[in-house]
Design a protein around this motif. Structure first.
Motif, PDB file in Angstrom:
ATOM      1  N   MET A   1      45.058  75.798  36.221  1.00 27.91           N
ATOM      2  CA  MET A   1      44.365  74.781  36.965  1.00 27.91           C
ATOM      3  C   MET A   1      42.961  75.286  37.306  1.00 27.91           C
ATOM      4  O   MET A   1      42.794  76.373  37.818  1.00 27.91           O
ATOM      5  CB  MET A   1      45.144  74.470  38.233  1.00 27.91           C
ATOM      6  N   THR A   2      41.966  74.479  37.007  1.00 26.76           N
ATOM      7  CA  THR A   2      40.587  74.845  37.277  1.00 26.76           C
ATOM      8  C   THR A   2      40.129  74.233  38.586  1.00 26.76           C
ATOM      9  O   THR A   2      40.410  73.074  38.873  1.00 26.76           O
ATOM     10  CB  THR A   2      39.678  74.347  36.137  1.00 26.76           C
ATOM     11  N   THR A   3      39.434  75.020  39.378  1.00 25.54           N
ATOM     12  CA  THR A   3      38.864  74.527  40.627  1.00 25.54           C
ATOM     13  C   THR A   3      37.344  74.552  40.510  1.00 25.54           C
ATOM     14  O   THR A   3      36.791  75.185  39.604  1.00 25.54           O
ATOM     15  CB  THR A   3      39.294  75.414  41.812  1.00 25.54           C
ATOM     16  N   THR A   4      36.672  73.899  41.437  1.00 27.64           N
ATOM     17  CA  THR A   4      35.207  73.907  41.407  1.00 27.64           C
ATOM     18  C   THR A   4      34.676  75.322  41.647  1.00 27.64           C
ATOM     19  O   THR A   4      33.665  75.704  41.053  1.00 27.64           O
ATOM     20  CB  THR A   4      34.621  72.936  42.445  1.00 27.64           C
ATOM     21  N   LEU A   5      35.337  76.108  42.476  1.00 26.86           N
ATOM     22  CA  LEU A   5      34.923  77.497  42.700  1.00 26.86           C
ATOM     23  C   LEU A   5      35.034  78.288  41.398  1.00 26.86           C
ATOM     24  O   LEU A   5      34.111  79.007  41.014  1.00 26.86           O
ATOM     25  CB  LEU A   5      35.770  78.151  43.792  1.00 26.86           C
ATOM     26  N   PHE A   6      36.165  78.156  40.716  1.00 27.50           N
ATOM     27  CA  PHE A   6      36.364  78.863  39.455  1.00 27.50           C
ATOM     28  C   PHE A   6      35.288  78.478  38.450  1.00 27.50           C
ATOM     29  O   PHE A   6      34.687  79.333  37.806  1.00 27.50           O
ATOM     30  CB  PHE A   6      37.753  78.555  38.888  1.00 27.50           C
ATOM     31  N   GLU A   7      35.030  77.192  38.289  1.00 26.64           N
ATOM     32  CA  GLU A   7      34.031  76.725  37.325  1.00 26.64           C
ATOM     33  C   GLU A   7      32.632  77.221  37.673  1.00 26.64           C
ATOM     34  O   GLU A   7      31.870  77.615  36.795  1.00 26.64           O
ATOM     35  CB  GLU A   7      34.036  75.193  37.223  1.00 26.64           C
ATOM     36  N   SER A   8      32.286  77.208  38.947  1.00 26.24           N
ATOM     37  CA  SER A   8      30.940  77.682  39.327  1.00 26.24           C
ATOM     38  C   SER A   8      30.810  79.176  39.077  1.00 26.24           C
ATOM     39  O   SER A   8      29.765  79.635  38.600  1.00 26.24           O
ATOM     40  CB  SER A   8      30.618  77.341  40.780  1.00 26.24           C
ATOM     41  N   GLN A   9      31.850  79.937  39.348  1.00 18.99           N
ATOM     42  CA  GLN A   9      31.817  81.372  39.085  1.00 18.99           C
ATOM     43  C   GLN A   9      31.777  81.661  37.589  1.00 18.99           C
ATOM     44  O   GLN A   9      31.054  82.546  37.127  1.00 18.99           O
ATOM     45  CB  GLN A   9      33.028  82.065  39.728  1.00 18.99           C
ATOM     46  N   ARG A  10      32.537  80.897  36.819  1.00 17.53           N
ATOM     47  CA  ARG A  10      32.556  81.056  35.366  1.00 17.53           C
ATOM     48  C   ARG A  10      31.169  80.803  34.789  1.00 17.53           C
ATOM     49  O   ARG A  10      30.662  81.579  33.995  1.00 17.53           O
ATOM     50  CB  ARG A  10      33.578  80.093  34.765  1.00 17.53           C
ATOM     51  N   LYS A  11      30.523  79.721  35.207  1.00 20.42           N
ATOM     52  CA  LYS A  11      29.179  79.398  34.715  1.00 20.42           C
ATOM     53  C   LYS A  11      28.176  80.469  35.123  1.00 20.42           C
ATOM     54  O   LYS A  11      27.293  80.828  34.342  1.00 20.42           O
ATOM     55  CB  LYS A  11      28.741  78.027  35.222  1.00 20.42           C
ATOM     56  N   ALA A  12      28.291  80.984  36.331  1.00 18.83           N
ATOM     57  CA  ALA A  12      27.372  82.030  36.790  1.00 18.83           C
ATOM     58  C   ALA A  12      27.547  83.307  35.969  1.00 18.83           C
ATOM     59  O   ALA A  12      26.559  83.920  35.545  1.00 18.83           O
ATOM     60  CB  ALA A  12      27.596  82.317  38.277  1.00 18.83           C
ATOM     61  N   ILE A  13      28.787  83.704  35.708  1.00 18.23           N
ATOM     62  CA  ILE A  13      29.048  84.905  34.922  1.00 18.23           C
ATOM     63  C   ILE A  13      28.525  84.734  33.509  1.00 18.23           C
ATOM     64  O   ILE A  13      27.872  85.622  32.957  1.00 18.23           O
ATOM     65  CB  ILE A  13      30.555  85.249  34.939  1.00 18.23           C
ATOM     66  N   ILE A  14      28.806  83.601  32.896  1.00 19.86           N
ATOM     67  CA  ILE A  14      28.323  83.345  31.533  1.00 19.86           C
ATOM     68  C   ILE A  14      26.796  83.373  31.502  1.00 19.86           C
ATOM     69  O   ILE A  14      26.197  83.974  30.608  1.00 19.86           O
ATOM     70  CB  ILE A  14      28.878  82.014  30.995  1.00 19.86           C
ATOM     71  N   GLY A  15      26.152  82.761  32.475  1.00 22.47           N
ATOM     72  CA  GLY A  15      24.693  82.742  32.524  1.00 22.47           C
ATOM     73  C   GLY A  15      24.089  84.130  32.656  1.00 22.47           C
ATOM     74  O   GLY A  15      23.143  84.481  31.949  1.00 22.47           O
ATOM     75  N   HIS A  16      24.638  84.921  33.563  1.00 25.71           N
ATOM     76  CA  HIS A  16      24.119  86.279  33.763  1.00 25.71           C
ATOM     77  C   HIS A  16      24.383  87.166  32.557  1.00 25.71           C
ATOM     78  O   HIS A  16      23.518  87.939  32.145  1.00 25.71           O
ATOM     79  CB  HIS A  16      24.722  86.907  35.016  1.00 25.71           C
ATOM     80  N   LEU A  17      25.568  87.060  31.993  1.00 28.23           N
ATOM     81  CA  LEU A  17      25.886  87.871  30.824  1.00 28.23           C
ATOM     82  C   LEU A  17      25.019  87.473  29.628  1.00 28.23           C
ATOM     83  O   LEU A  17      24.496  88.326  28.920  1.00 28.23           O
ATOM     84  CB  LEU A  17      27.366  87.739  30.466  1.00 28.23           C
ATOM     85  N   ALA A  18      24.834  86.183  29.415  1.00 21.74           N
ATOM     86  CA  ALA A  18      23.987  85.717  28.313  1.00 21.74           C
ATOM     87  C   ALA A  18      22.569  86.258  28.466  1.00 21.74           C
ATOM     88  O   ALA A  18      21.969  86.745  27.501  1.00 21.74           O
ATOM     89  CB  ALA A  18      23.981  84.188  28.261  1.00 21.74           C
ATOM     90  N   ALA A  19      22.031  86.208  29.669  1.00 26.82           N
ATOM     91  CA  ALA A  19      20.682  86.732  29.906  1.00 26.82           C
ATOM     92  C   ALA A  19      20.633  88.236  29.639  1.00 26.82           C
ATOM     93  O   ALA A  19      19.660  88.743  29.081  1.00 26.82           O
ATOM     94  CB  ALA A  19      20.243  86.432  31.339  1.00 26.82           C
ATOM     95  N   GLY A  20      21.680  88.945  30.003  1.00 29.71           N
ATOM     96  CA  GLY A  20      21.714  90.394  29.831  1.00 29.71           C
ATOM     97  C   GLY A  20      21.867  90.860  28.397  1.00 29.71           C
ATOM     98  O   GLY A  20      21.423  91.953  28.043  1.00 29.71           O
TER      99      GLY A  20
END
Length: 129
Positions: A1-20
């Protein structure tokens, strides 16, 4: 089950990792392998393979990119098999300073609310000593 917290954290991690590692976040949503030049600021690795379950990105030292492209595995998830990393380590390692590799390196994030449960389990274990 996906929550809004999970999705926001997932997007943040993907964004930071992609930039790195020098790719776009959208590279993780395709079903293909994307090979990018490793940013100068991330000089601690030669080749790094990352996936979030769909698209796979190989961030590569620009000097080694030709070798990696020549041996790019299909399907993309095979980037996590030792074969590619063995070839890179053998080709670019020096006799007096060999390259090492480790595959796979998988990280799992806790599910929402798991942090409190994990902390209480640690407390229980430490109080039993």
């Amino acid at each position: 089950m996906t929550t809004t917290l999970f999705e926001s954290q997932r997007k943040a991690i993907i964004g930071h990792l992609a930039a790195g590692i020098g790719c776009a976040p959208a590279d993780f949503t395709t079903d293909r392998l994307t090979i990018v030049d490793r940013p100068e600021s991330s000089s601690w690795y030669t080749v790094l393979a990352v996936t979030f379950g769909v698209g796979t990105v190989l961030s590569v030292d620009p000097l080694d990119r030709r070798l990696v492209q020549a041996h790019a595995p299909t399907p993309a998830y095979r980037s996590f098999y030792p074969v590619l990393m063995q070839k890179v380590a053998k080709e670019f390692g020096l006799k007096d300073e060999p390259l090492g590799y480790q595959v796979p390196a998988i990280c799992w994030g806790p599910e929402p609310g798991a942090t409190a449960r994990a902390a209480s389990r640690r407390h229980l274990r430490s109080s039993r000593r």
